[in-house]
Design a protein around this motif. Structure first.
Motif, PDB file in Angstrom:
ATOM      1  N   ILE A   1       0.836  -1.205   0.000  1.00 60.73           N
ATOM      2  CA  ILE A   1       0.000   0.000   0.000  1.00 60.73           C
ATOM      3  C   ILE A   1       0.867   1.250   0.000  1.00 60.73           C
ATOM      4  O   ILE A   1       0.664   2.164  -0.804  1.00 60.73           O
ATOM      5  N   LEU A   2       1.831   1.287   0.902  1.00 59.94           N
ATOM      6  CA  LEU A   2       2.689   2.473   0.989  1.00 59.94           C
ATOM      7  C   LEU A   2       3.578   2.608  -0.236  1.00 59.94           C
ATOM      8  O   LEU A   2       3.847   3.730  -0.685  1.00 59.94           O
ATOM      9  N   GLY A   3       4.009   1.488  -0.791  1.00 60.48           N
ATOM     10  CA  GLY A   3       4.811   1.546  -2.009  1.00 60.48           C
ATOM     11  C   GLY A   3       4.023   2.163  -3.151  1.00 60.48           C
ATOM     12  O   GLY A   3       4.524   3.048  -3.866  1.00 60.48           O
ATOM     13  N   ALA A   4       2.791   1.731  -3.333  1.00 62.53           N
ATOM     14  CA  ALA A   4       1.953   2.276  -4.407  1.00 62.53           C
ATOM     15  C   ALA A   4       1.669   3.756  -4.176  1.00 62.53           C
ATOM     16  O   ALA A   4       1.835   4.589  -5.080  1.00 62.53           O
ATOM     17  N   ALA A   5       1.256   4.097  -2.970  1.00 67.00           N
ATOM     18  CA  ALA A   5       0.912   5.493  -2.684  1.00 67.00           C
ATOM     19  C   ALA A   5       2.143   6.399  -2.750  1.00 67.00           C
ATOM     20  O   ALA A   5       2.094   7.487  -3.324  1.00 67.00           O
ATOM     21  N   ASN A   6       3.252   5.948  -2.189  1.00 59.57           N
ATOM     22  CA  ASN A   6       4.449   6.790  -2.177  1.00 59.57           C
ATOM     23  C   ASN A   6       5.072   6.931  -3.562  1.00 59.57           C
ATOM     24  O   ASN A   6       5.645   7.972  -3.876  1.00 59.57           O
ATOM     25  N   TRP A   7       4.992   5.910  -4.384  1.00 60.54           N
ATOM     26  CA  TRP A   7       5.551   6.009  -5.731  1.00 60.54           C
ATOM     27  C   TRP A   7       4.748   6.997  -6.582  1.00 60.54           C
ATOM     28  O   TRP A   7       5.253   7.561  -7.558  1.00 60.54           O
ATOM     29  N   SER A   8       3.488   7.241  -6.218  1.00 63.78           N
ATOM     30  CA  SER A   8       2.667   8.182  -6.994  1.00 63.78           C
ATOM     31  C   SER A   8       3.277   9.579  -7.011  1.00 63.78           C
ATOM     32  O   SER A   8       2.978  10.377  -7.898  1.00 63.78           O
ATOM     33  N   TYR A   9       4.173   9.878  -6.070  1.00 62.22           N
ATOM     34  CA  TYR A   9       4.863  11.162  -6.088  1.00 62.22           C
ATOM     35  C   TYR A   9       5.709  11.313  -7.342  1.00 62.22           C
ATOM     36  O   TYR A   9       6.038  12.412  -7.748  1.00 62.22           O
ATOM     37  N   GLN A  10       6.067  10.199  -7.962  1.00 62.07           N
ATOM     38  CA  GLN A  10       6.901  10.231  -9.157  1.00 62.07           C
ATOM     39  C   GLN A  10       6.098  10.487 -10.434  1.00 62.07           C
ATOM     40  O   GLN A  10       6.642  10.972 -11.411  1.00 62.07           O
ATOM     41  N   TRP A  11       4.818  10.125 -10.427  1.00 59.85           N
ATOM     42  CA  TRP A  11       4.075  10.205 -11.684  1.00 59.85           C
ATOM     43  C   TRP A  11       2.762  10.976 -11.613  1.00 59.85           C
ATOM     44  O   TRP A  11       2.284  11.448 -12.639  1.00 59.85           O
ATOM     45  N   PHE A  12       2.168  11.102 -10.446  1.00 51.87           N
ATOM     46  CA  PHE A  12       0.846  11.723 -10.367  1.00 51.87           C
ATOM     47  C   PHE A  12       0.922  13.234 -10.567  1.00 51.87           C
ATOM     48  O   PHE A  12       1.723  13.915  -9.937  1.00 51.87           O
ATOM     49  N   ASP A  13       0.077  13.734 -11.462  1.00 50.07           N
ATOM     50  CA  ASP A  13      -0.024  15.169 -11.735  1.00 50.07           C
ATOM     51  C   ASP A  13      -1.363  15.657 -11.179  1.00 50.07           C
ATOM     52  O   ASP A  13      -2.418  15.315 -11.732  1.00 50.07           O
ATOM     53  N   PRO A  14      -1.340  16.434 -10.087  1.00 49.49           N
ATOM     54  CA  PRO A  14      -2.598  16.899  -9.481  1.00 49.49           C
ATOM     55  C   PRO A  14      -3.493  17.693 -10.436  1.00 49.49           C
ATOM     56  O   PRO A  14      -4.697  17.773 -10.224  1.00 49.49           O
ATOM     57  N   SER A  15      -2.925  18.244 -11.498  1.00 50.99           N
ATOM     58  CA  SER A  15      -3.748  18.983 -12.466  1.00 50.99           C
ATOM     59  C   SER A  15      -4.056  18.135 -13.695  1.00 50.99           C
ATOM     60  O   SER A  15      -4.548  18.643 -14.702  1.00 50.99           O
ATOM     61  N   GLY A  16      -3.799  16.838 -13.612  1.00 48.50           N
ATOM     62  CA  GLY A  16      -4.016  15.926 -14.732  1.00 48.50           C
ATOM     63  C   GLY A  16      -5.457  15.471 -14.870  1.00 48.50           C
ATOM     64  O   GLY A  16      -6.381  16.030 -14.271  1.00 48.50           O
ATOM     65  N   VAL A  17      -5.640  14.422 -15.651  1.00 46.16           N
ATOM     66  CA  VAL A  17      -6.969  13.911 -15.983  1.00 46.16           C
ATOM     67  C   VAL A  17      -7.719  13.410 -14.751  1.00 46.16           C
ATOM     68  O   VAL A  17      -8.894  13.704 -14.577  1.00 46.16           O
TER      69      VAL A  17
END
Length: 187
Positions: A150-166
């Motif tokens: 869970i923490l791996g998935a959530a923490n890795w999102s810092y690398q790819w998630f764009d808060p202004s994205g789709v």
């Protein structure tokens, strides 16, 4: 001024890396002298520790609020995942520094941060164990390993998630928690 030094350092560390960023780079970026830097921080490593402590203390504070709620374990799990992804808007750069540059801290400074990081992880594991006891989660669940997932998935999102994205942060959190709780195979 301390906040300005910290904010600019986070941007520089994110862009160039901790080792590649000099104190001179930091002071040049805000137009002050090294004396100003040393007034607030004894070293670049102390600055990094300050950034990391600020980041993890903020997460722990938010996590404690979630844990104090009388929600179900599933709801608490969602709120923690959502908090981590939502946090990218304001703390995404600090998170990258936390995970990527912690290796640049000496043992004494790491000893101040690692227990807090572990506390955050263990709190998630407690939610899973409580959910197992209450019948909200499968009885055969390995809470220790699932917590890292869970923490791996959530923490890795810092690398790819764009808060202004789709997708919004809430949508991403919902997808993650659905994947965690329901899996990805058809029933």
């Amino acid at each position: 001024m301390k906040d300005k030094i910290t904010e600019n350092s986070i941007r520089l560390f994110e862009k160039r890396g901790f080792k590649e960023t000099s104190i001179q780079d930091i002071v040049d970026s805000i137009g002050v002298t090294k004396g100003t830097f040393y007034y607030y921080f004894s070293s670049k490593e102390e600055l990094l520790m300050d950034i990391n402590l600020g980041y993890i203390n903020c997460l722990l504070e938010k996590q404690k609020e979630i844990l104090a709620d009388n929600n179900s374990c599933k709801e608490k799990l969602f709120e923690i995942v959502y908090m981590l992804i939502n946090n990218i808007k304001d703390q995404g750069s600090a998170a990258k520094i936390f995970f990527r540059e912690m290796k640049n801290l000496n043992e004494e400074r790491l000893a101040l941060i690692v227990p807090k990081r572990d506390e955050f992880r263990l709190n998630v594991e407690k939610i899973l164990n409580e959910g197992i006891e209450k019948g909200e989660f499968r009885a055969d669940l390995n809470a220790h390993i699932v917590t890292f997932g869970i923490l791996g998935a959530a923490n890795w999102s810092y690398q790819w998630f764009d808060p202004s994205g789709v997708n919004t942060d809430r949508e991403v959190a919902e997808i993650f928690v659905e994947m965690i709780l329901e899996g990805i195979q058809t029933n």
